[in-house]
Design an enzyme around this catalytic site. Structure first.
Site, short mmCIF file in Angstrom:
data_model
loop_
_atom_site.label_atom_id
_atom_site.label_comp_id
_atom_site.label_asym_id
_atom_site.label_seq_id
_atom_site.Cartn_x
_atom_site.Cartn_y
_atom_site.Cartn_z
CE LYS A 1 -2.24 0.86 -1.73
NZ LYS A 1 -3.34 0.43 -0.86
CG ASP B 1 -4.11 -1.42 -4.13
OD1 ASP B 1 -4.31 -0.32 -4.68
OD2 ASP B 1 -3.93 -1.54 -2.90
#
Length: 460
Positions: A232, A228
Site C-alpha cells: 500500500k 501488506d
C-alpha cells in the site's frame, strides 16, 4: 492492441438480435453494461450481492443497467451464495476477462492476475481491482496500458479498504503538492497491537485471537511482517508523488519482535506502538517505509483501535488531512469496489474515461543513510557487572548519543551482583543517523550476554 469491445464502443441490438456497434459516446440506455468478476471470495461475493440486490437503484445512478455476465473462480461447485446465479460461474478466467465491459479483479497475487488484467485492458475493458500486490509491483505498466487503450483502471479498495484515500490523491489533490503520507494501513496488525495494549496480551495470544475473529489469515506473514502495508505504501507514494515507486523500493519491518514488555514500557512513557506506513518526498528523494513506531498517546493515530485504518496526508496548500475508517472486511471493501464500478460505468455511458494516472516524474529514492530519528532499543540480556559500561561504550564508539537507559530490575532472591539473571535493558537515543544506529545495535548483539533479537522502535 487487441480488438476493442463495447467498453470503448457501445452496443445496441436490432429486432433480429444482431449487434450494432455504436460510436463512442452514443449508447442505448437499455443495453446492460457487462460486468465480469474474477474471484468470488469474501469481497467478490459481497460485490455480487450488491450488484444483484441494488440493481435497479444502481441503474438510476448510472443511467444504464449493470449486468453480471460471468464469474470466474477455482471451484464453481463450492459457491453457495443464494444471490449468485450458478449459470454465471466458470473456471474460464480468460473468457471473463476479455468479454466484459468492466472487469473486477479480486483474485489477488501477481499471476495470473497481471496477465488477465492486461488482456482485459487490451480487449477494451475497464478494470476495477483491489489487488495491492499487483499494483505495487506492476502499477506503472498497468496504468500505461489503460491509457494507451483508452480505458479506465480504478483501485480504491487496494488501499485502506472502505477509506477513500486513492481518489483524493489521484484527483482531489492533483492541483496541490503532496509532501508526505503516513498512517495505519493494515487492520490486522493494528488489531493485534491494540489487543496487546488494552488487554496486556502477548503477541502470539493476540495473533490467535485475530485469526479466530477473521482479522488475520491462517498464514499471517504478509500482515505481521509488514508486507501488506508495504504494498500500500508503494501505491500511495506513486500516486502522491507522480513517480514510479514499487514494492522493491519500500523498506519494511514487521511487528513479530514486539513484546508485552515493549508495550508496557511505551505505556509508561504515555505512548502506544503502531505499525506505520510512511512515504515522504524530501530533499534526498522519495522515501517509503513501513515500521513499528512509538506514538504519543495524545496523537490522533493513537486512538485508532481494532482493525480500523487511518492516514494523514500533508500537502503544501491543503496542509494536513486525515482519512479514517474500516480498513478491511468483505462489506467495507466491497463498498470501495462498488464505488469504482459505478464511476467507471458512468464514464462508459458518457463515452469517455476518468483522469489517467500521471507518472511524469522519476524521482530518486532516498537511501537509508539519510534517515534520522530518535530510537528506543530493547535488548534481552543475562545480567552481570560491566554490561552497562560495555553497551554505553559501543554506542559512543558509533557516535550515537544515549538519552536514557532503563533496566527491568525484577525482585530476585539473589544477593546484589548476582550474575546471569535475564533482564530487559532499554536504550533510548537522541536523534541520530539510522544506519549508524543499526550498526551499533548489530555490534551490541555480538556480546555473549545478549539473548535473541532486539526490538528497535522509532519515535514518531
Amino acid at each position: 492492441m487487441g480488438q476493442v469491445n463495447s467498453s470503448a464502443q457501445r452496443r445496441a441490438q436490432d429486432e433480429d438480435g444482431q449487434v450494432e456497434v455504436l460510436p463512442k459516446g452514443i449508447h442505448d440506455s437499455s443495453t446492460p453494461i457487462r460486468v465480469g468478476l474474477l474471484g468470488v471470495g469474501t469481497v467478490g461475493s459481497q460485490v455480487a450481492r450488491i450488484l444483484t440486490e441494488q440493481k435497479e437503484e444502481l441503474q438510476q445512478r448510472i443511467g444504464q443497467p449493470l449486468e453480471i455476465t460471468g464469474i470466474a473462480c477455482r471451484n464453481p461447485e463450492k459457491v453457495a451464495f443464494p444471490w449468485i446465479d450458478k449459470t454465471l460461474l466458470t473456471t474460464d478466467t480468460k473468457y471473463v476477462a476479455t468479454h466484459s465491459d468492466i472487469l473486477v479483479e479480486l483474485i489477488g497475487g501477481l499471476e495470473p492476475a497481471r496477465s488477465l488484467v492486461l488482456k482485459a485492458l487490451e480487449s477494451g475493458a475497464s478494470v476495477v481491482t483491489a489487488n495491492k500486490a499487483l499494483l505495487a509491483k506492476y502499477g506503472p505498466e498497468i496504468y500505461r496500458t489503460a491509457e494507451e487503450d483508452g480505458v479506465d483502471i480504478y483501485f480504491e479498495a487496494a488501499v485502506g479498504g472502505a477509506i477513500p484515500l486513492v481518489r483524493p490523491l489521484r484527483e482531489s489533490l492533483v492541483g496541490d503538492k503532496v509532501t508526505s503520507v503516513l498512517g495505519i494501513l493494515n487492520g490486522t496488525t493494528n488489531y493485534i497491537l491494540d489487543e496487546m495494549t488494552t488487554k496486556g496480551l502477548d503477541f502470539e495470544v493476540a495473533l490467535k485471537d485475530a485469526q479466530a475473529k477473521g482479522y488475520a489469515e491462517a498464514d499471517p506473514t504478509g500482515d505481521v511482517e509488514g508486507e501488506d502495508a508495504a504494498n500500500k505504501a508503494a501505491i500511495v507514494a506513486s500516486l502522491a508523488f507522480h513517480t514510479p515507486v514499487s514494492i522493491d523500493d519500500v523498506t519494511t519491518e514487521g511487528i513479530t519482535n514486539i513484546t508485552a514488555d515493549d508495550i508496557a514500557l511505551a505505556q509508561a512513557e504515555h505512548k502506544v506502538i503502531k505499525l506505520l506506513a510512511v512515504v515522504v518526498n524530501g530533499e534526498h528523494g522519495v522515501s517509503a517505509r513501513v515500521y513499528p513506531a512509538l506514538i504519543p498517546d495524545n496523537h490522533p493515530l493513537a486512538s485508532v483501535h481494532g482493525s480500523y485504518n487511518a492516514a494523514f496526508v500533508h500537502a503544501q496548500a491543503a496542509d494536513d488531512l486525515m482519512f479514517y475508517g474500516r480498513g478491511a472486511g468483505g462489506a467495507p471493501t466491497a463498498s470501495a469496489v462498488m464505488g469504482d464500478i459505478v464511476t467507471v460505468a458512468r464514464h462508459i455511458v458518457q463515452g469517455g474515461t476518468g483522469p489517467q494516472i500521471s507518472m511524469y516524474q522519476n524521482l530518486p529514492k532516498a537511501p537509508l543513510s539519510t534517515s534520522r530519528a530518535a530510537f528506543a532499543v530493547r535488548f534481552r540480556i543475562c545480567d552481570r557487572p560491566g554490561i552497562l559500561a560495555a553497551i554505553s561504550k559501543t554506542f559512543a564508539d558509533h557516535n550515537v548519543s544515549i538519552n536514557g537507559i532503563n533496566q527491568d530490575l525484577k525482585p530476585t532472591p539473589h544477593d546484589p551482583g548476582y550474575s546471569g539473571e535475564q533482564q530487559t535493558l532499554r536504550v533510548v537515543t537522541h536523534q541520530c543517523n539510522e544506519t549508524k544506529l543499526r550498526e551499533t545495535v548489530e555490534d551490541v548483539c555480538k556480546f555473549d550476554f545478549v539473548i535473541g533479537e532486539p526490538s528497535i522502535l522509532r519515535e514518531m
